[in-house]
Design a protein around this motif. Structure first.
Motif, PDB file in Angstrom:
ATOM      1  N   GLU A  83       0.834  -1.204   0.000  1.00  0.00           N
ATOM      2  CA  GLU A  83       0.000   0.000   0.000  1.00  0.00           C
ATOM      3  C   GLU A  83       0.866   1.250   0.000  1.00  0.00           C
ATOM      4  O   GLU A  83       1.848   1.347   0.737  1.00  0.00           O
ATOM      5  N   ARG A 121       0.803   5.031   0.972  1.00  0.00           N
ATOM      6  CA  ARG A 121      -0.009   5.883   1.834  1.00  0.00           C
ATOM      7  C   ARG A 121      -0.292   7.222   1.163  1.00  0.00           C
ATOM      8  O   ARG A 121       0.626   7.952   0.808  1.00  0.00           O
ATOM      9  N   CYS A 161      -6.856   8.232   1.107  1.00  0.00           N
ATOM     10  CA  CYS A 161      -7.226   6.892   1.583  1.00  0.00           C
ATOM     11  C   CYS A 161      -7.439   6.983   3.090  1.00  0.00           C
ATOM     12  O   CYS A 161      -6.652   6.459   3.887  1.00  0.00           O
ATOM     13  N   SER A 162      -8.492   7.675   3.491  1.00  0.00           N
ATOM     14  CA  SER A 162      -8.766   7.931   4.904  1.00  0.00           C
ATOM     15  C   SER A 162     -10.268   8.105   5.084  1.00  0.00           C
ATOM     16  O   SER A 162     -11.040   8.075   4.120  1.00  0.00           O
ATOM     17  N   CYS A 171      -7.382   4.964  -2.909  1.00  0.00           N
ATOM     18  CA  CYS A 171      -6.275   4.269  -2.260  1.00  0.00           C
ATOM     19  C   CYS A 171      -5.302   3.778  -3.327  1.00  0.00           C
ATOM     20  O   CYS A 171      -5.687   3.575  -4.482  1.00  0.00           O
ATOM     21  N   SER A 172      -4.048   3.589  -2.931  1.00  0.00           N
ATOM     22  CA  SER A 172      -3.003   3.285  -3.906  1.00  0.00           C
ATOM     23  C   SER A 172      -2.189   2.072  -3.461  1.00  0.00           C
ATOM     24  O   SER A 172      -1.853   1.937  -2.281  1.00  0.00           O
ATOM     25  N   TRP A 194     -13.657  -3.262  -3.917  1.00  0.00           N
ATOM     26  CA  TRP A 194     -14.102  -2.386  -2.838  1.00  0.00           C
ATOM     27  C   TRP A 194     -15.234  -3.082  -2.092  1.00  0.00           C
ATOM     28  O   TRP A 194     -16.175  -3.585  -2.698  1.00  0.00           O
ATOM     29  N   GLU A 247      -3.726   3.506  -8.611  1.00  0.00           N
ATOM     30  CA  GLU A 247      -4.716   4.153  -7.757  1.00  0.00           C
ATOM     31  C   GLU A 247      -6.081   3.526  -8.016  1.00  0.00           C
ATOM     32  O   GLU A 247      -6.472   3.323  -9.168  1.00  0.00           O
ATOM     33  N   ARG A 263     -13.490  -0.916   2.802  1.00  0.00           N
ATOM     34  CA  ARG A 263     -12.083  -1.261   2.640  1.00  0.00           C
ATOM     35  C   ARG A 263     -11.826  -1.636   1.185  1.00  0.00           C
ATOM     36  O   ARG A 263     -12.763  -1.973   0.439  1.00  0.00           O
ATOM     37  N   THR A 273      -6.723  -2.600   2.791  1.00  0.00           N
ATOM     38  CA  THR A 273      -6.540  -1.414   3.622  1.00  0.00           C
ATOM     39  C   THR A 273      -7.209  -1.621   4.973  1.00  0.00           C
ATOM     40  O   THR A 273      -8.029  -2.532   5.152  1.00  0.00           O
ATOM     41  N   LEU A 318     -12.091   1.967   6.370  1.00  0.00           N
ATOM     42  CA  LEU A 318     -12.271   3.399   6.130  1.00  0.00           C
ATOM     43  C   LEU A 318     -13.715   3.756   6.457  1.00  0.00           C
ATOM     44  O   LEU A 318     -14.637   3.084   5.992  1.00  0.00           O
TER      45      LEU A 318
END
Length: 479
Positions: free
Chosen positions: A143, A145, A149-150, A164-165, A179, A219, A236, A250, A253
């Motif tokens: 991942e 950061r 992505c939060s 997210c990446s 997802w 991404e 997530r 991840t 989220l």
């Protein structure tokens, strides 16, 4: 001799038949196909190594001098591009073969032979394309950061976006995504969700990232169109390399509900109202205690005025012919000031015999630190008003005697403005108002004491006021 020439001619004919090109090479033009046929020394190496897990371009050259035609063979079988997927000629005469595979494949590995000819010669050249197997990719996606992505906070009806990446070295292009949303304790793919009025859209893009092991990072986007109550919750992203079954996810989220425009407005209004109430309370409190505070500061930190040749703290000028004025001065102002320790000169009580009344007034003003003018309707019509006012003005100008004007009773501004000396006096001084039955006597005296000189005695004015005779006048607002 003839026999010898015939042998030579036969030898030349045999040599020509032996080196004559086949039919595919007889299409040389009149100006080409003569001279020696040789490969260029700068051509590619004979053996070319092809990385089987990449899509790099292979280039095989058979360029030669004086050539007419070129034929290509793979594993000894004739082929003409593009019979082999991705193979094309990269020049006009076909002497350079370029293979540009779209996907990594071992089908390009093998023996490549080119045969080049002209009118008199045919030569060939062989290349071997080898494949190298790499160790299988075994690491999970890494991942990268990024701030998007939060957790997100959106209001009902708005759109939410998660980005997210991840990277997976050379496998980044193979990364797949899923997802998911937490539903009833289980992670469910958003593609399987059916939330009325809400649409989930996902896509992937490759971008350059320095945070990953690889220079290329992918991404992954999730756009939630028209957020509803059921949309809020935990999400997530799960990424995986399909060929190796390696995956990563991840941390959860959160999609949280925003404050909303109405809530924000209510909060702002309540805050403003609260601040306004506090300010009003402070103003009311200050209005209630400011006289006490100012008196305290004056008694504690004020400067004692030097009396010099002056024997009195104040001279009270008023209309002694008015019973109402006399009662106000003799029964209220004078006793209160004297109770506070002030030496007060009042007409009709402190006049010394042997001098004219005018002389007595002038002398009283000269020996006093303050001149208290009780201005009432009868005072303005009094024959001695001009004398007392002018004496006070002279002392204020020459000897810094401070004048305290008290507007007693129902005083019309229009009337005192017509009196020359009095209008000049009241234009530059701040008056204290008093109306019997309407003015709070206690507050009136505090305002008067603030204008009086600081006493040399240590007792505080507020203590004296509290210990003085109680005032039964109703506490009504000041005018």
């Amino acid at each position: 001799m003839l026999m010898m020439h015939l042998c030579d001619l036969l030898a030349i004919l045999v040599y020509g038949l032996h080196h004559m090109p086949t039919g595919w090479c007889l299409n040389c033009t009149a100006s080409e196909g003569f001279g020696p046929l040789e490969f260029f020394d700068g051509d590619c190496c004979k053996d070319i190594i092809c990385h089987t897990l990449t899509t790099e371009v292979l280039c095989i050259s058979c360029s030669a001098t004086n050539l007419c035609s070129v034929r290509w063979f793979k594993d000894d079988e004739l082929f003409t591009p593009p019979s082999l997927d991705g193979a094309v000629y990269s020049n006009a005469d076909g002497s350079i073969l370029q293979i540009d595979p779209q996907t990594p494949s071992l089908s390009y590995v093998g023996k490549y032979t080119c045969k080049v000819c002209n009118r008199t010669h045919t030569v060939e050249k062989t290349f071997y394309v080898q494949g190298i197997e790499e160790p299988p990719y075994t690491d999970p996606p890494l991942e990268c950061r990024i701030s998007s992505c939060s957790d997100q906070q959106e209001n009902l009806g708005d759109n939410a976006t998660f980005v997210c990446s991840f990277c997976a070295q050379e496998k980044t292009n193979e990364l797949k995504m899923d997802w998911q949303k937490m539903e009833d304790g289980n992670w469910t793919s958003v593609s399987n969700l059916n939330i009325t009025g809400t649409m989930f859209t996902t896509w992937k893009s490759n971008v350059s990232q320095e945070l990953c092991v690889s220079t290329v990072c992918a991404e992954f986007f999730l756009v939630i169109t028209n957020v509803t109550i059921k949309t809020y919750g935990s999400y997530r992203l799960v990424t995986y390399v399909e060929s190796t079954n390696q995956s990563s996810a991840t941390n959860p989220l959160q999609l949280l509900q925003g404050p909303g425009v109405s809530d924000v407005t209510i909060t702002v209004v309540i805050s403003i109202a609260g601040v306004t109430v506090v300010i009003l309370l402070i103003i009311l409190l200050w209005h209630a205690i400011n006289l006490e505070v100012r008196l305290f500061l004056k008694d504690r930190f004020g400067t004692v005025e030097e009396k010099g040749q002056r024997s009195h703290d104040a001279f009270v000028a008023y209309d002694s012919s008015s019973e109402e004025d006399r009662a106000f001065v003799l029964e209220f102002i004078r006793p209160k000031l004297m109770a506070c320790g002030y030496v007060v000169y009042v007409k009709d009580i402190d006049v010394n015999g042997g001098a004219s009344f005018a002389e007595e007034i002038l002398e009283a003003v000269e020996v006093s630190l303050r001149c208290v003018l009780v201005i009432s309707p009868t005072f303005m019509s009094s024959r001695l008003m001009g004398l007392q006012v002018n004496a006070a003005l002279d002392q204020m100008t020459e000897h810094q005697t401070k004048i305290i004007p008290i507007l007693f009773g129902d005083i019309k501004e229009k009337k005192w403005q017509q009196i020359k000396g009095l209008s000049a006096l009241l234009a530059i001084l701040r008056c204290i108002h008093y109306k019997e039955g309407k003015t709070n006597r206690n507050k009136f005296m505090k305002r008067l004491l603030l204008r009086m000189p600081k006493r040399s005695k240590r007792e505080r004015t507020s203590d004296i006021l509290l210990n003085s005779t109680s005032d039964t006048t109703p506490l009504t607002p000041d005018l």
